[in-house]
Motif scaffolding. Structure first.
Motif, PDB file in Angstrom:
ATOM      1  N   VAL A   1      42.161  31.133  19.981  1.00 52.32           N
ATOM      2  CA  VAL A   1      43.086  30.402  20.320  1.00 52.32           C
ATOM      3  C   VAL A   1      44.670  30.964  19.833  1.00 52.32           C
ATOM      4  N   CYS A   5      48.972  30.444  20.992  1.00 51.22           N
ATOM      5  CA  CYS A   5      49.782  29.102  20.705  1.00 51.22           C
ATOM      6  C   CYS A   5      50.827  29.601  19.709  1.00 51.22           C
ATOM      7  N   SER A  21      45.019  28.115  13.569  1.00 46.88           N
ATOM      8  CA  SER A  21      45.248  27.554  14.937  1.00 46.88           C
ATOM      9  C   SER A  21      44.142  26.981  15.509  1.00 46.88           C
ATOM     10  N   THR A  24      43.544  23.439  13.806  1.00 47.69           N
ATOM     11  CA  THR A  24      44.345  22.732  14.258  1.00 47.69           C
ATOM     12  C   THR A  24      44.017  22.044  15.462  1.00 47.69           C
ATOM     13  N   ALA A  25      43.306  23.140  16.366  1.00 53.32           N
ATOM     14  CA  ALA A  25      42.981  22.601  17.751  1.00 53.32           C
ATOM     15  C   ALA A  25      41.907  21.651  17.728  1.00 53.32           C
ATOM     16  N   THR A  28      42.704  18.370  16.265  1.00 54.42           N
ATOM     17  CA  THR A  28      43.441  17.460  17.386  1.00 54.42           C
ATOM     18  C   THR A  28      42.675  17.001  18.334  1.00 54.42           C
TER      19      THR A  28
END
Length: 59
Positions: A1, A5, A21, A24-25, A28
């Motif tokens: 990822v 991003c 990252s 966070t992905a 979320t």
């Protein structure tokens, strides 16, 4: 990822960025109320600034 991003206040070329990252992905997408670890801001750490200034002064 990581390289696909953008995260605020971070640099893409670090391993920590890739981990942050991805975290966070996942958080979320799963709807978890969690946050990835904060970004280390070494430029505001007086020990780091002093060490850099000392290194520059000695060269």
């Amino acid at each position: 990822v990581g390289q696909f991003c953008e995260l605020p206040n971070d640099v893409v070329f670090t391993v920590e960025y890739s981990v942050r990252s991805a975290q966070t992905a996942v958080y979320t997408l799963l709807g978890l109320n969690r946050a990835a670890p904060a970004v280390y801001k070494g430029q505001h750490d007086l020990r780091v600034v002093y060490g850099a200034a000392s290194a520059l002064r000695n060269h």
